[in-house]
Motif scaffolding. Structure first.
Motif, mmCIF file in Angstrom:
data_model
loop_
_atom_site.group_PDB
_atom_site.id
_atom_site.type_symbol
_atom_site.label_atom_id
_atom_site.label_comp_id
_atom_site.label_asym_id
_atom_site.label_seq_id
_atom_site.Cartn_x
_atom_site.Cartn_y
_atom_site.Cartn_z
ATOM 1 N N ALA A 17 5.037 -5.615 3.671
ATOM 2 C CA ALA A 17 4.956 -6.255 2.771
ATOM 3 C C ALA A 17 6.646 -6.745 1.997
ATOM 4 O O ALA A 17 7.475 -6.244 2.552
ATOM 5 N N GLN A 72 -4.464 -7.261 0.313
ATOM 6 C CA GLN A 72 -3.639 -5.320 -0.150
ATOM 7 C C GLN A 72 -5.697 -5.434 -1.064
ATOM 8 O O GLN A 72 -6.166 -4.099 -0.732
ATOM 9 N N ASP A 75 -8.326 -5.153 1.384
ATOM 10 C CA ASP A 75 -8.203 -3.874 2.023
ATOM 11 C C ASP A 75 -9.282 -2.710 1.552
ATOM 12 O O ASP A 75 -9.737 -1.882 1.612
ATOM 13 N N GLU A 76 -8.757 -2.422 0.283
ATOM 14 C CA GLU A 76 -8.799 -1.823 -1.109
ATOM 15 C C GLU A 76 -10.425 -2.020 -0.862
ATOM 16 O O GLU A 76 -11.050 -0.986 -0.994
#
Length: 83
Positions: A17, A72, A75-76
């Motif tokens: 990140a 992110q 992905d969540e």
């Protein structure tokens, strides 16, 4: 490759990140759509080639933060759907 370097067990790409500085702190509060739209705009500006080097570097860094935020979020969302 060094023996001590751990390797991913799957074919997944490991992406670090980007560091979030004060100028990019607002990204964490952005919706997926807002972050994606701004990222698309940044890519268009960089591809246009009319931005100076210093400004390009700042845009690139912001784009990295926006892309990480979007990844992110996705992905969540995928994890929630897999539950």
């Amino acid at each position: 490759m060094a023996k001590d370097t751990p390797q991913p067990e799957s074919d997944e790409t490991v992406v670090a990140a980007p560091e979030v500085d004060e100028a990019n702190a607002d990204v964490a509060e952005m919706s997926y759509e807002a972050a994606r739209d701004e990222l698309v705009d940044i890519v268009a500006r960089l591809e246009n080639g009319q931005v100076g080097l210093e400004d390009s570097m700042g845009l690139w860094q912001r784009g990295e933060v926006l892309a990480a935020h979007c990844a992110q979020w996705l992905d969540e969302a995928e994890a929630k759907l897999s539950e």
